[in-house]
Design an enzyme around this catalytic site. Structure first.
Site, PDB file in Angstrom:
ATOM      1  N   GLU A   1       0.827  -1.207   0.000  1.00 38.35           N
ATOM      2  CA  GLU A   1       0.000   0.000   0.000  1.00 38.35           C
ATOM      3  C   GLU A   1       0.867   1.265   0.000  1.00 38.35           C
ATOM      4  O   GLU A   1       0.459   2.313  -0.473  1.00 38.35           O
ATOM      5  CB  GLU A   1      -0.920  -0.009   1.220  1.00 38.35           C
ATOM      6  CG  GLU A   1      -2.333   0.415   0.887  1.00 38.35           C
ATOM      7  CD  GLU A   1      -3.320   0.225   2.040  1.00 38.35           C
ATOM      8  OE1 GLU A   1      -2.923   0.347   3.214  1.00 38.35           O
ATOM      9  OE2 GLU A   1      -4.499  -0.023   1.759  1.00 38.35           O
TER      10      GLU A   1
ATOM     11  N   HIS B   1       7.233 -27.109  -1.472  1.00 34.94           N
ATOM     12  CA  HIS B   1       6.560 -28.208  -2.172  1.00 34.94           C
ATOM     13  C   HIS B   1       5.400 -27.714  -3.018  1.00 34.94           C
ATOM     14  O   HIS B   1       4.595 -28.502  -3.502  1.00 34.94           O
ATOM     15  CB  HIS B   1       6.099 -29.248  -1.143  1.00 34.94           C
ATOM     16  CG  HIS B   1       7.261 -29.826  -0.383  1.00 34.94           C
ATOM     17  ND1 HIS B   1       7.859 -31.013  -0.706  1.00 34.94           N
ATOM     18  CD2 HIS B   1       7.986 -29.318   0.663  1.00 34.94           C
ATOM     19  CE1 HIS B   1       8.879 -31.231   0.114  1.00 34.94           C
ATOM     20  NE2 HIS B   1       8.978 -30.213   0.951  1.00 34.94           N
TER      21      HIS B   1
ATOM     22  N   LYS C   1     -14.203   0.694  -3.892  1.00 33.13           N
ATOM     23  CA  LYS C   1     -15.268   1.116  -2.972  1.00 33.13           C
ATOM     24  C   LYS C   1     -16.352   1.861  -3.743  1.00 33.13           C
ATOM     25  O   LYS C   1     -17.545   1.623  -3.545  1.00 33.13           O
ATOM     26  CB  LYS C   1     -14.704   2.059  -1.894  1.00 33.13           C
ATOM     27  CG  LYS C   1     -13.803   1.387  -0.894  1.00 33.13           C
ATOM     28  CD  LYS C   1     -13.433   2.377   0.197  1.00 33.13           C
ATOM     29  CE  LYS C   1     -12.296   1.874   1.036  1.00 33.13           C
ATOM     30  NZ  LYS C   1     -11.733   2.897   1.908  1.00 33.13           N
TER      31      LYS C   1
HETATM   32  O1  PA5 Z   1      -3.251   1.486   5.985  1.00 32.63           O
HETATM   33  C1  PA5 Z   1      -4.348   1.957   5.839  1.00 32.63           C
HETATM   34  O2  PA5 Z   1      -4.558   3.159   5.980  1.00 32.63           O
HETATM   35  C2  PA5 Z   1      -5.550   1.091   5.488  1.00 32.63           C
HETATM   36  O3  PA5 Z   1      -5.202  -0.240   5.343  1.00 32.63           O
HETATM   37  C3  PA5 Z   1      -6.602   1.188   6.576  1.00 32.63           C
HETATM   38  O4  PA5 Z   1      -6.032   0.773   7.789  1.00 32.63           O
HETATM   39  C4  PA5 Z   1      -7.821   0.326   6.250  1.00 32.63           C
HETATM   40  O5  PA5 Z   1      -8.331   0.662   4.992  1.00 32.63           O
HETATM   41  C5  PA5 Z   1      -8.890   0.505   7.299  1.00 32.63           C
HETATM   42  O6  PA5 Z   1      -9.257   1.843   7.412  1.00 32.63           O
HETATM   43  P1  PA5 Z   1     -10.016   2.385   8.679  1.00 32.63           P
HETATM   44  O7  PA5 Z   1      -9.141   2.204   9.859  1.00 32.63           O
HETATM   45  O8  PA5 Z   1     -10.303   3.817   8.378  1.00 32.63           O
HETATM   46  O9  PA5 Z   1     -11.284   1.575   8.802  1.00 32.63           O
END
Ligand code: PA5
EC number: 5.3.1.9
Length: 450
Positions: free
Chosen positions: A289, A310, A424
């Site tokens: 990310e 394996h 989303k």
């Molecule tokens: O690293 C990040 O920002 C994301 O992975 C969020 O943690 C994830 O999308 C969850 O978001 P939130 O904590 O707003 O529900």
């Protein structure tokens, strides 16, 4: 000195010393950018000093909530997705024995997870399972609006209300969210649930050392003080050591960026300890990310050896040569198993008599490192002496710091995730959410053309 050690002996045949030195210089610039808070996404650098700035009273209030949960619950359901659950799960699963004894079963709260996907069967079975169990919920969402955990929390809240009565659940729901905004914050205020704050300047995947990670870890019975101590140790070292003097995070970031420039576009996180499975999931989110944007980024993958030797071993040894490996090597297991001699040797294993299983695992590791290096896969080794709260604290902070450096070296903002919104928007449109009507029409007409 931290407990972590890095060895690049199986990288050297691929990355020349001259190339490495160039990358180390770039890493040092990136390190300064992190420390001076002068780069992209600088408003999300709250995690950089988090371990050293964590106060004893913060830990105390988290431990108090954990003790309350332990006093009345057999289970704690952690509701969250991405950075809002992976850090806690990584630490908890790394430290929890696979097989509980009647002793440990009595003492500890078992952690369950929800809201990290939308599978109906899983959530149906979870609700049915909890029907006659004593449980609490820690709902975690920085935005307070993420669909997956919001749905799971709605389901669990309704079960809690039915089971205990609305007026009796204030000591069973703990909300970890923004200090002032979001649907979850409003809900927590309305019900009077105890709340823990995710600081504004800490993004989800960098939040394991905030209450996001700390409350579930403490409730599972592990020492958050030791975890923070380990992270603090690593923070001190990485902040004080320049790249050229052996800064571990710079070394790691330099090697992966140097290899990326040579066409190694996938990095495989390798461990030989199944308990580290969620450390690799956390790592994949952190790097994927943070770096995968603007058409760039090393693809983070993971395998468990020797299991996956394996299944994936053939590809790694012999498939497309775009791979690099980072092996997380645990030097000493908590317990070992000795192999004994068998009189008839009818399984042919007497040559191992007197050896420990950990020695066999280490030999498999060394043999694989050599084979993969010979097959054209550079392998970096990251060594930790054992898996404890302290070493996990060190390791997770090390990866966070290395990820920020590596992202800056790549030229991206390691602290945003603009691409996550696309699915989303489509999902909201398909589900008929208000405000997404035009998108829905676009999707439907697009579907007709394919
Ligand atoms: O690293 C990040 O920002 C994301 O992975 C969020 O943690 C994830 O999308 C969850 O978001 P939130 O904590 O707003 O529900």
């Amino acid at each position: 000195m931290s407990n972590l050690k890095i060895s690049d002996r199986f990288v050297k045949p691929f990355l020349s010393q001259a190339n490495l030195e160039v990358e180390l210089e770039r890493a040092e610039k990136a390190r300064q950018t992190v420390l001076n808070r002068s780069g992209l996404g600088k408003e999300f650098l709250g995690w950089v000093n988090l371990p050293s700035q964590t106060k004893a009273e913060d830990l105390q209030s988290i431990r108090k909530a954990a003790e309350l949960i332990q006093s009345h619950s057999q289970y704690l359901v952690v509701v969250g997705i991405g950075g809002s659950y992976l850090g806690a799960r990584a630490v908890i699963e790394a430290l929890t024995p696979e097989f509980s004894t009647p002793e440990t079963q009595k003492k500890t709260v078992k952690i369950l997870y929800a809201g990290h996907h939308l599978d109906a069967d899983y959530h149906f079975r979870l609700l049915a399972f909890l029907e006659n169990k004593e449980f609490s919920v820690n709902v975690i969402s920085k935005s307070g609006t993420t669909t997956e955990p919001a749905i799971a929390f709605r389901l669990l809240l309704s079960l809690l209300e039915r089971k205990y009565g609305k007026e009796n659940i204030k000591n069973r729901v703990f909300a970890t969210t923004d200090k002032s905004k979001g649907a979850l914050k409003n809900l927590a205020d309305e019900y009077g649930f105890p709340s823990f704050v995710i600081p504004d300047d800490v993004g989800g995947r960098y939040s394991v050392f905030t209450p996001v990670g700390l409350l579930p870890i403490a409730a599972a019975g592990f020492s958050i003080n030791k975890l923070i101590d380990g992270a603090k140790q690593m923070e001190t070292e990485l902040h004080a050591t320049p790249s050229q003097d052996g800064n571990l995070a710079c070394m790691y970031a330099s090697i992966r960026n140097g290899l990326y420039a040579l066409g190694k576009t996938t990095e495989i996180f390798v461990s030989y300890n199944p308990s580290l499975g969620y450390v690799s999931e956390w790592w994949k989110q952190l790097f994927g990310e943070s770096e995968g944007k603007s058409g760039k980024g090393i693809f983070p993958a993971s395998v468990q050896f020797t299991t996956d030797l394996h299944s994936m071993g053939q590809y790694i040894q012999d498939g497309e040569r775009k791979l690099m490996e980072t092996v997380l090597k645990v030097e000493t297991p908590k317990q070992d198993v000795y192999l004994t001699e068998k009189t008839d040797d009818n399984d042919g294993l007497n040559y191992l008599a007197g050896k420990k299983l950990s020695e066999v695992n280490q030999s498999a590791m060394l043999g694989t490192l050599i084979a993969h290096k010979d097959g054209g896969v550079p392998c970096l080794e990251i060594n930790v002496p054992s898996i404890t709260e302290e070493t996990l604290g060190e390791l997770l902070y090390f990866y966070e710091f290395a990820c920020a450096i590596s992202g800056y070296m790549l030229g991206v903002n390691p602290f945003d995730q603009p691409g996550v919104e696309d699915y989303k928007n489509n999902m909201f449109a398909l589900l008929g959410k208000k405000g997404f009507e035009t998108r829905k029409k676009e999707i439907l007409s697009h579907l007709e053309t394919i």
